[in-house]
Design an enzyme around this catalytic site. Structure first.
Site, PDB file in Angstrom:
ATOM      1  CG  ASP A   1      15.870  66.332   6.208  1.00 16.59           C
ATOM      2  OD1 ASP A   1      15.746  66.607   4.903  1.00 16.59           O
ATOM      3  OD2 ASP A   1      16.870  65.843   6.588  1.00 16.59           O
TER       4      ASP A   1
ATOM      5  CB  VAL B   1      24.114  56.126  12.911  1.00 16.35           C
ATOM      6  CG1 VAL B   1      22.780  55.441  13.113  1.00 16.35           C
ATOM      7  CG2 VAL B   1      23.670  57.500  12.565  1.00 16.35           C
TER       8      VAL B   1
END
Length: 874
Positions: A367, A240
């Site tokens: 999640d 990321v």
């Protein structure tokens, strides 16, 4: 989260264990049982099966070939490579089962090992070239995860790296025992196995690999509209990045996904999950809490998702900073809790509204937890990391979930999000939801703790219970769950509670195993002799039981004495080595065995030991002082003095490795040893050296010239190991001999840092037990300190887990139960018992008597005299 802990959580046991526990033989590949050709030998390692041709002399190191594969083609690739190696007489090994291959390629697998399914060992560069060419043709068209540590051979599943062929161990700069290779000067240096291709500088790349190296350099992203400016996170599935859009200069968040890597429990890879996230972002476009999707494309062999960059901090971080109970450094007022409650309820309302809107558009987040919610500077929220999103109509089960927020088995679809929302409502007030699955009464206990401390609305508890699937509240007049789980210990009720904890420890014993006697931390399996040692093994458990008045079964002491005799690669240090085992055996009434183990510790090489209390010279020196006092043998005191001289004379810059300040690994542990040397000899040079070590530790933590540690530093936490607790204890003892206003001010600041009642964990090294041990050691008799001690004694109930009729505690990372001293139930048992009795509880924290004028002769009948090299430490 330390990813090692995830790998030591096998299904079917409440304890940390070896990774392959629970795996069955039917998960092995067929090749494991297939007989090799005549003359070949097959060896079975923990994860690997090794096949060696007859009369084979393997070089110590060289260019090895790795073969990558995924779950769909692993059997086929294995059969092809295996047959080729048998024909060519080429030594090889392979991962033995589909379960282990899945773990290696999973989201939380080691990036440096990801994709490595087979390893081949060419004898020289010429054979390397032949194997790559011939096997490359045979495997043409096969795929597998990219092996980041290696150089890829063309476009198939073959990769190459230079490294060790045989296991040769040495010390890394950190002092850790690691695999090594030999440099041109004959020295062992670490065989670096990181997530990038970096051969040693002295190695010449074979001619056959020049083409592959050129292709690697040319395989950069072309016509890619984003430039990464900062790496934010890496996992086995990709990275990321904070990035810039090259077309308009705007800032974006860029997510990378690697094909066939980062597998979740269902075998879904990172690319598939990234496509799900793109679907979810586009489906939810326009919702205020959902960032805008900007691009989704393939670059080189990986896929990339670009979305709007969101300024803000995670809800986990924001709540920890703002919550007066969790992050407060002083007394908590009603105004503090009221203000925080208003803020938290507003955040929860926004999250609730967004979850409902998601479900209204047919999307399940999947999640939900505090790290997947950002709080913007304006107080609004944004949902991130939607890679586990699914269509509500599919009613799918949860594939990935954070501990403490994952729905129970059988929950699916939108119910998964509603369960996580109930956990979130609890965690913003007390982030301890990880305890809830362990006992049904833990949910009601958390609700009681929250409603006692925060002015939540009347319907808060019922709303949480509905979301968690609890059908009803406790009946009127029922005992409070908090009191049922753990009554705040005092002289009257502690004996019963102590017996329940000790019974849990003894019930968890596994004398039939050879690697460990009691379940404890993952260090039992990642450190040589970890299952025997003082910190996480049998020695510390049995010592703590004896210290708290529990009868130690003789068979358990026999297990320890037998295990230490056959321990492979023993270390001399205290917490994971022979010194700590000797110390425990002495307390267990085995003085002869204890002195024998100490002799073995002294016979081991010590040149590569650091100066630490944990595993280095200071822990060994303190053990020598203990036995010098117990036996009166002058030789032991001389050996301690030689060890201290080495600690004092070694320049700090020459101390091996990067270390954490504090009691276990830093100057505070050295200072403790030197302080005890001063007390034993009354030589002021030791006291001066102790002060230097302490001041160095304080400078490294930022406490000097300041009184408080820098925000966010690990040593700013009230922990015993690398935090302020152990540092403060040694400061306190030093100040008894040499008053100093500056150091006293730091000691008093540390005492205040130990007072807040919240703790994430219960253990001795990294949790509440260490905080309590330090606070009782620093007790100044004030009302504030007394109040804090009572709060911590009661606070162990937050972590206590009723289990099989007993009482126990979660270990480090709070994923599994632990019995050990450093992280588990024995650390709690020891510190609570000592606090109630107002006595020291940690080894070496009682002052030593000064030297006696005429020590007795060594007792040859007990053991031979200590073998000394005059004035040196070996």
């Amino acid at each position: 989260m330390d990813l090692r802990y995830l790998h030591h959580c096998p299904v079917g046991t409440p304890y940390y264990d070896v990774p392959d526990t629970g795996a069955t033989a039917d998960q092995d590949f067929a090749a494991v049982l297939a007989p090799p050709p005549p003359g070949w030998t097959q060896g079975d390692l923990a994860e690997w099966v090794v096949l060696t041709p007859p009369d084979h002399e393997l070089p110590a190191q060289g260019w090895k070939i790795h073969v990558s594969a995924g779950p769909d083609n692993a059997e086929r690739v294995l059969e092809t490579v295996r047959s080729y190696c048998f024909e060519q007489g080429l030594m090889f090994k392979f991962i033995r089962s589909s379960t282990l291959l899945h773990r290696r390629n999973s989201k939380y697998g080691d990036r440096g090992s990801s994709g490595k399914f087979m390893a081949l060992y060419p004898l020289n560069d010429e054979q390397l070239a032949v194997v790559l060419a011939e096997l490359g043709e045979l495997l043409d068209g096969e795929s597998g995860p990219y092996i980041l540590s290696d150089l890829r051979w063309r476009l198939g599943p073959l990769y190459v790296r230079y490294g060790g062929f045989v296991a040769r161990m040495g010390r890394a700069p950190s002092g850790e025992l690691v695999h090594c290779i030999e440099d041109p000067d004959g020295r062992l240096v670490p065989d670096v196995r990181g997530p990038s291709f970096r051969p040693p500088g002295w190695v010449t790349l074979p001619a056959c690999l020049q083409e592959a190296l050129a292709a690697r350099g040319a395989g950069t992203l072309r016509d890619f509209p984003f430039r990464a400016t900062k790496a934010l996170h890496f996992s086995n599935g990709g990275g990321v990045y904070r990035a810039t859009h090259l077309h308009n200069g705007s800032e974006v968040l860029l997510k990378e996904a690697r094909p066939l890597a980062g597998l979740d429990e269902d075998g879904t890879d990172a690319v598939t999950r990234l496509a799900r996230e793109h679907w979810a972002l586009t489906t939810l476009a326009g919702l205020p809490a959902v960032p805008r999707a900007l691009d989704f494309r393939k670059g080189s062999e990986h896929w990339f998702l670009a979305r709007e960059y969101v300024e803000g901090a995670s809800l986990a971080k924001e709540s920890a900073m703002c919550n007066p109970v969790v992050g407060g450094a002083g007394s908590v007022t009603a105004q503090d809790t009221a203000a925080y409650t208003r803020w938290a309820l507003d955040i929860l309302d926004q999250v609730d509204e967004t979850v409902r809107a998601m479900h209204g558009r047919g999307v399940v987040f999947g999640d939900l937890h505090p790290n997947n919610i950002l709080v913007r500077p304006d107080g609004t929220v944004a949902f991130i990391d939607m890679e586990t999103a699914s269509e509500a109509a599919d009613d799918t089960a949860q594939a990935i979930g954070a501990p403490g927020f994952r729905a129970p088995a059988g929950w699916s679809g939108t119910a998964v999000d509603r369960y996580a929302l109930g956990c979130l409502r609890l965690s913003v007030f007390l982030p301890l939801t990880v305890v809830m699955p362990w006992a049904p009464e833990k949910t009601d206990q958390l609700l009681e703790l929250i409603t006692d401390r925060f002015p939540v609305p009347p319907g808060f508890a019922d709303q949480v219970r509905r979301e968690l699937g609890h059908t009803s509240a406790p009946p009127a007049g029922a005992r409070r769950a908090t009191d049922v789980v753990w009554a705040a210990p005092d002289a009257g009720n502690w004996p019963e509670t102590r017996e329940r904890i000790a019974a849990a420890v003894l019930a968890s014993a596994t004398p039939h195993r050879t690697d460990r006697l009691f379940p404890g931390d993952v260090e039992q399996f990642t450190t040589p002799g970890g299952g025997l040692g003082f910190a996480n093994g049998a020695a510390g458990v049995l010592w703590a039981l004896a210290e708290t008045g529990t009868t130690v079964p003789g068979e358990h002491v026999e297990w320890l004495t037998a295990a230490v005799r056959t321990a492979p690669d023993p270390q001399p240090g205290f917490h994971h080595g022979l010194a700590g085992i000797a110390y425990a055996l002495d307390r267990l009434g085995r003085p002869a065995e204890a002195l024998g183990v100490l002799d073995r510790a002294l016979a081991l090489p010590r040149e590569e030991l650091d100066d630490s209390l944990h595993a280095g010279l200071s822990g060994l020196g303190l053990t020598l002082l203990h036995f010098a006092d117990r036996t009166g043998e002058r030789g032991l005191l001389d050996e301690a003095a030689a060890t201290a001289a080495r600690v004092i004379s070694r320049p700090h810059a020459d101390t091996p490795g990067k270390r954490l300040p504090g009691l276990l690994h830093g100057g505070s542990g050295e200072a403790l040893f030197l302080l005890r040397m001063y007390e034993r000899t009354l030589d002021g040079a030791y006291l001066t050296a102790a002060e230097s070590a302490l001041r160095r530790d304080l400078a490294e933590t930022g406490r000097l010239p300041y009184e408080e540690a820098p925000e966010g530093a690990p040593w700013a936490r009230p922990h015993l190991g690398a935090g302020s607790a152990g540092l403060g204890m040694v400061l306190h003892d030093f100040l008894a001999h040499r008053p100093d206003p500056e150091l006293a001010a730091v000691r008093d600041t540390v005492r205040r840092e130990l007072q807040p009642e919240f703790a994430h964990q219960s253990g001795l090294f990294n949790g509440r037990a260490g905080t309590l041990a330090a606070l009782t050691h620093l007790d100044d008799g004030s009302q504030d300190t007394e109040r804090a001690i009572r709060a911590h004694l009661a606070g162990f109930g937050w972590h206590a887990i009723p289990h099989q009729g007993h009482l126990t505690f979660l270990g480090d990372q709070t994923l599994r139960l632990s019995a050990d001293l450093g992280t588990g139930a024995c650390g709690v048992l020891l510190t609570v018992d000592a606090a109630l009795a107002a006595r020291p509880c940690l080894p070496f924290f009682a002052a030593l008597p000064a030297s006696r004028p005429a020590p007795p002769e060594p007792r040859a009948a007990v053991r031979p005299p200590v073998r000394l090299l005059a004035g040196t430490a070996r």
